[in-house]
Design an enzyme around this catalytic site. Sequence first.
Site, PDB file in Angstrom:
ATOM      1  N   ASP A 183      42.045  50.176  42.122  1.00  0.00           N
ATOM      2  CA  ASP A 183      41.358  50.726  40.953  1.00  0.00           C
ATOM      3  C   ASP A 183      40.403  51.841  41.357  1.00  0.00           C
ATOM      4  O   ASP A 183      40.165  52.773  40.595  1.00  0.00           O
ATOM      5  CB  ASP A 183      40.535  49.645  40.239  1.00  0.00           C
ATOM      6  CG  ASP A 183      41.398  48.531  39.670  1.00  0.00           C
ATOM      7  OD1 ASP A 183      42.636  48.593  39.815  1.00  0.00           O
ATOM      8  OD2 ASP A 183      40.818  47.596  39.079  1.00  0.00           O
ATOM      9  N   ASP A 191      39.786  55.951  36.768  1.00  0.00           N
ATOM     10  CA  ASP A 191      40.046  54.909  37.750  1.00  0.00           C
ATOM     11  C   ASP A 191      41.243  55.376  38.566  1.00  0.00           C
ATOM     12  O   ASP A 191      42.189  55.971  38.012  1.00  0.00           O
ATOM     13  CB  ASP A 191      40.387  53.569  37.073  1.00  0.00           C
ATOM     14  CG  ASP A 191      39.144  52.734  36.762  1.00  0.00           C
ATOM     15  OD1 ASP A 191      38.020  53.287  36.803  1.00  0.00           O
ATOM     16  OD2 ASP A 191      39.297  51.525  36.460  1.00  0.00           O
ATOM     17  N   HIS A 243      45.021  51.456  33.723  1.00  0.00           N
ATOM     18  CA  HIS A 243      45.803  51.411  34.958  1.00  0.00           C
ATOM     19  C   HIS A 243      47.299  51.486  34.672  1.00  0.00           C
ATOM     20  O   HIS A 243      47.837  50.707  33.896  1.00  0.00           O
ATOM     21  CB  HIS A 243      45.451  50.181  35.799  1.00  0.00           C
ATOM     22  CG  HIS A 243      43.966  50.072  36.010  1.00  0.00           C
ATOM     23  ND1 HIS A 243      43.300  48.881  36.087  1.00  0.00           N
ATOM     24  CD2 HIS A 243      43.010  51.036  36.130  1.00  0.00           C
ATOM     25  CE1 HIS A 243      42.001  49.099  36.256  1.00  0.00           C
ATOM     26  NE2 HIS A 243      41.799  50.408  36.280  1.00  0.00           N
ATOM     27  N   ASP A 295      49.775  51.049  36.789  1.00  0.00           N
ATOM     28  CA  ASP A 295      50.677  50.360  37.715  1.00  0.00           C
ATOM     29  C   ASP A 295      51.239  49.035  37.213  1.00  0.00           C
ATOM     30  O   ASP A 295      51.722  48.208  37.993  1.00  0.00           O
ATOM     31  CB  ASP A 295      50.025  50.211  39.107  1.00  0.00           C
ATOM     32  CG  ASP A 295      48.683  49.525  39.062  1.00  0.00           C
ATOM     33  OD1 ASP A 295      48.196  49.207  37.964  1.00  0.00           O
ATOM     34  OD2 ASP A 295      48.095  49.311  40.140  1.00  0.00           O
ATOM     35  N   CYS A 343      47.517  46.275  42.779  1.00  0.00           N
ATOM     36  CA  CYS A 343      46.086  46.410  42.482  1.00  0.00           C
ATOM     37  C   CYS A 343      45.207  45.887  43.619  1.00  0.00           C
ATOM     38  O   CYS A 343      44.147  46.436  43.890  1.00  0.00           O
ATOM     39  CB  CYS A 343      45.698  45.598  41.250  1.00  0.00           C
ATOM     40  SG  CYS A 343      46.748  45.778  39.847  1.00  0.00           S
TER      41      CYS A 343
END
Length: 362
Positions: free
Chosen positions: A118, A196, A245, A247, A347
């Site tokens: 992150d 982020d 995020h 991902d 993560c």
Amino acid sequence: MRAPEVPTESLSPVSSYNEWDPLEEVIVGIVNGAHFPPWHVAVGAPLSPEQRAVFQERAGQPFPADQIAAARDELDQLVDVLEGEGVKVRRPKPQDHGKSYGAPGWSSSGLYDAMPRDLLLVVGEDVIEAPMAWRSRYHAASAYRPLLKEYFRQGARWSSPPKPDLPDELYVADWTDQPEGEPFRSVITEFEPTFDAADFIRCGRDIFAQRSHVTNGMGIEWVRRHLGEAYQVHELNLADDHPMHIDASLMPLAEGKLLIHPERVPEVPKIFKDWEVRTAPQPAIPDGHPLYMTSKWINMNVLMIDEERMIVEAQDEPMRRLAESWGMAAIPCPFRNFNSFGGSFHCATVDVRRRGGLRSHF
Ligand code: ARG
């Protein structure tokens, strides 16, 4: 399709250009000292209504000790798995996230050091500390500074965008969820650049980014200008109702192999036209398993050791089958308790070094 590699005679301990070149060194996060942050409009925005209620109720309290212990054990197993595969593993320095701190106009306490992805955006030899929009993550870099200083001394680049002020003007005070079917409405404004690192995903010269509840247009533009002409930063419009995020929406697994969320990528960007694109299998995480800040689609948040080895959650049969049917070995590691904290293998880690240089994969 494979372009010639730019020869890099690098002495930097930090060097990683994509998500799949052979992994040599990685940072694995820790859950020690994890706390629910003080309640704030920006914290609630990316969460589901049920998660919001939990965060409001437990604001400022530590995460349950038994869950911290179980997640810590899984992280240690991940370290063993990585080391067993020949990867050097580093860990951050534990912090007390219950301590309060402040800046003019606000105060907060912290969250955790569980998700280095992150915070740290590694692009080549440069490690960039993200200017995070959550006040509870304002000092997130502290846990990693001993490592960052070491890497810097050894020759890495180390960058940080303008330190944000995070004043009330950054946030939409009366933010509410956009009505069903309407475009995403961010809780942050364009007051100053914030992002982020996990809202970016790297494919060599091409980097994909999304705006989210923590990443604004100025944040993406900062990264674009900072990286300069050797890179192209593509902003994607994904269909994530509560984006934070990228991902668990778009995961490049190898050159030519893209894993996507079945609904969040309504149109695969044209640049991937020569890639094989597959949708992530339905998550195997049972209903009722606590997930404090993620959806079940954290199943697609896998980590590639190289193009042929994927770390997969030990109980995630569907993802194991996907890996194997796609010519990859699935290396199991239990991680469901860690998943509760809001992430999975991608993560929980950040690449320090992958063998291989800067190239175009398209
Ligand atoms: N927002 C994603 C979801 O709820 C989870 C992304 C987690 N990624 C991370 N780097 N912490 O499905």
